[in-house]
Scaffold this motif. Structure first.
Motif, short mmCIF file in Angstrom:
data_model
loop_
_atom_site.label_atom_id
_atom_site.label_comp_id
_atom_site.label_asym_id
_atom_site.label_seq_id
_atom_site.Cartn_x
_atom_site.Cartn_y
_atom_site.Cartn_z
N TYR A 135 0.81 -1.22 0.00
CA TYR A 135 0.00 0.00 0.00
C TYR A 135 0.85 1.27 0.00
N ASP A 136 2.13 1.16 -0.37
CA ASP A 136 3.00 2.34 -0.39
C ASP A 136 2.57 3.33 -1.47
N LYS A 137 1.97 2.80 -2.53
CA LYS A 137 1.51 3.67 -3.62
C LYS A 137 -0.01 3.58 -3.74
N LYS A 138 -0.58 4.58 -4.39
CA LYS A 138 -2.04 4.61 -4.59
C LYS A 138 -2.48 3.42 -5.43
N SER A 139 -3.64 2.86 -5.10
CA SER A 139 -4.15 1.67 -5.79
C SER A 139 -5.62 1.89 -6.15
N VAL A 140 -6.17 0.93 -6.88
CA VAL A 140 -7.59 0.95 -7.21
C VAL A 140 -8.16 -0.44 -6.93
N MET A 141 -9.25 -0.47 -6.14
CA MET A 141 -9.96 -1.74 -5.98
C MET A 141 -11.19 -1.71 -6.89
N LYS A 142 -11.39 -2.84 -7.61
CA LYS A 142 -12.53 -2.93 -8.53
C LYS A 142 -13.25 -4.26 -8.30
N THR A 143 -14.56 -4.22 -8.37
CA THR A 143 -15.29 -5.50 -8.39
C THR A 143 -14.94 -6.21 -9.68
N ARG A 144 -14.84 -7.53 -9.62
CA ARG A 144 -14.43 -8.28 -10.82
C ARG A 144 -15.51 -8.27 -11.89
N GLN A 145 -16.75 -8.16 -11.47
CA GLN A 145 -17.85 -8.20 -12.43
C GLN A 145 -18.79 -7.01 -12.26
N LEU A 146 -19.54 -6.74 -13.33
CA LEU A 146 -20.63 -5.74 -13.33
C LEU A 146 -20.18 -4.31 -13.06
N GLY A 147 -18.93 -4.00 -13.37
CA GLY A 147 -18.48 -2.62 -13.20
C GLY A 147 -18.37 -1.91 -14.54
N TYR A 148 -18.91 -0.70 -14.64
CA TYR A 148 -18.75 0.11 -15.84
C TYR A 148 -19.02 1.56 -15.47
N ASP A 149 -18.49 2.50 -16.29
CA ASP A 149 -18.65 3.94 -16.05
C ASP A 149 -18.31 4.31 -14.60
N GLY A 150 -17.23 3.70 -14.09
CA GLY A 150 -16.78 4.06 -12.74
C GLY A 150 -17.47 3.34 -11.62
N LYS A 151 -18.50 2.56 -11.93
CA LYS A 151 -19.20 1.82 -10.87
C LYS A 151 -18.32 0.65 -10.41
N GLY A 152 -18.42 0.34 -9.11
CA GLY A 152 -17.68 -0.80 -8.58
C GLY A 152 -16.19 -0.60 -8.55
N GLN A 153 -15.74 0.64 -8.32
CA GLN A 153 -14.30 0.85 -8.14
C GLN A 153 -14.03 2.00 -7.18
N LYS A 154 -12.88 1.91 -6.50
CA LYS A 154 -12.56 2.88 -5.46
C LYS A 154 -11.05 3.05 -5.38
N ILE A 155 -10.61 4.31 -5.31
CA ILE A 155 -9.19 4.62 -5.11
C ILE A 155 -8.81 4.24 -3.67
N ILE A 156 -7.67 3.58 -3.53
CA ILE A 156 -7.24 3.06 -2.22
C ILE A 156 -5.85 3.61 -1.87
N SER A 157 -5.71 4.09 -0.62
CA SER A 157 -4.40 4.59 -0.17
C SER A 157 -3.85 3.83 1.04
N SER A 158 -4.67 2.95 1.63
CA SER A 158 -4.21 2.20 2.81
C SER A 158 -4.97 0.88 2.90
N LYS A 159 -4.44 -0.01 3.73
CA LYS A 159 -5.11 -1.30 3.93
C LYS A 159 -6.48 -1.09 4.58
N ARG A 160 -6.58 -0.10 5.47
CA ARG A 160 -7.87 0.19 6.12
C ARG A 160 -8.91 0.59 5.07
N GLU A 161 -8.52 1.45 4.14
CA GLU A 161 -9.43 1.87 3.06
C GLU A 161 -9.81 0.67 2.19
N ALA A 162 -8.86 -0.23 1.97
CA ALA A 162 -9.12 -1.42 1.15
C ALA A 162 -10.18 -2.29 1.83
N LYS A 163 -10.05 -2.48 3.15
CA LYS A 163 -11.03 -3.29 3.88
C LYS A 163 -12.41 -2.64 3.82
#
Length: 353
Positions: A135-163
């Protein structure tokens, strides 16, 4: 049997289905749109309509028997439906390619297996998998399915945010990707026919607003070497997928001109709408040609084109305007104006220098 005696079945009734039905009509085919929504804009453009849910086996069987070829206008069709239709051998693109594009992990794994560069990623099936990521660098978590136009994704900066994001997504299968600080986003529209011919249109340079495509510009502001690399990767992907029809590939171009594949779409694509006016042959005609066992064409670029999406209330600015020589307006005829909903698009044309 002539084209006029053949029918193309299209799963989905949105604007892509509408423009596919129009292209099919111009080539002399009949069409049957299959959609659960009786207000779907494509229904007004098709010869026949099947209004039913995608898991309605009785209506799916009738639909199958009434058409010669079947294609999709969006990829998030239930896999059981895809499997059921694939048995008819009428489905293009092939079910394997559709399944890969329905799952972000399968897309990334396909790139890795075929030595096509993409950003780093891991599979996230449970909270424990989040410990496998740096988590040293910015990441993106995405749902594996049914995501489009930005749905089902989130910018992540820490493990807490990922959870937190994983829980917010309902703990469905996800992937974690490295965030890419790109120079520009580009996409290609490629097509492959049943004879193995391939063609890739000039890449579009894409700009997004609120995670939704805002504009696509062709030609893109890239050098010839980058353009050729984008086309080569696209050709490799469409060939290795044993694909029939139009495939869209979205790319990140980095500041050092490194190219990474972001994702693919197994269908005609929003970033290819410019081809309706800027090219001699549109992506929609090419797709209909490919899936109906006609040979695809090798069209020339005829205009510099900027495609502008009309999102939500944007439609009110354009709905009563007329086309001109350098502004071509497409209104999709959707009944409800909603924030973030694609209501139409405009192609702005300039002469090539």
């Amino acid at each position: 049997m002539t084209n006029k005696e053949k029918t193309i079945g299209i799963l989905g009734g949105g604007q892509l289905g509408m423009m596919l039905a129009d292209a099919a009509k111009n080539l002399g085919f009949k069409t049957n749109i299959y959609s659960p929504d009786y207000l779907s804009p494509a229904l007004n453009y098709s010869t026949d309509q099947t209004i039913a849910e995608f898991d309605d086996k009785k209506n799916l069987t009738k639909f199958l028997e009434s058409v010669d070829y079947i294609t999709i206008e969006f990829e998030n069709i239930p896999s059981d439906t895809i499997n059921f239709i694939a048995k008819s051998n009428k489905l293009f693109p092939p079910s394997d390619a559709i399944k890969i594009s329905q799952d972000r992990l399968k897309e990334k794994d396909f790139c890795r297996e075929n030595k096509i560069a993409t950003n780093r990623y891991i599979n996230v099936l449970n909270a424990g998998d989040l410990s496998d990521w740096n988590y040293d660098k910015k990441s993106v978590m995405k749902t594996r399915q049914l995501g489009y136009d930005g749905k089902g994704q989130k910018i992540i900066s820490s493990k807490r945010e990922a959870k937190e994001a994983f829980n917010k997504f309902g703990q469905v299968p996800c992937i974690m990707e490295e965030f890419i600080d790109f120079k520009l986003e580009a996409s290609t529209i490629s097509v492959r026919d049943t004879y193995g011919n391939t063609y890739t249109y000039p890449p579009a340079e894409n700009f997004h607003k609120n995670h939704i495509l805002d504009t696509s510009n062709v030609p893109a502001s890239i050098n010839m070497k980058t353009e050729n690399t984008l086309k080569d990767i696209s050709t490799k992907m469409i060939t290795n997928l044993d694909y029939i029809g139009v495939l869209a590939v979205e790319f990140f171009v980095l500041k050092d001109n490194t190219i990474l594949v972001n994702e693919i779409a197994p269908r005609v694509h929003n970033s290819g709408h410019w081809t309706l006016d800027g090219s001699e042959v549109s992506q929609f005609e090419q797709h209909i040609r490919a899936i109906s066992q006609l040979k695809i064409l090798t069209p020339k670029l005829i205009y510099k084109t900027k495609m502008l999406n009309l999102i939500g209330d944007d439609i009110n600015i354009w709905k009563n305007k007329n086309n001109s020589n350098n502004e071509k307006i497409y209104i999709y005829g959707k009944t409800d104006i909603k924030k973030g909903r694609k209501m139409g698009h405009v192609n702005f044309l300039e002469d090539l220098e």
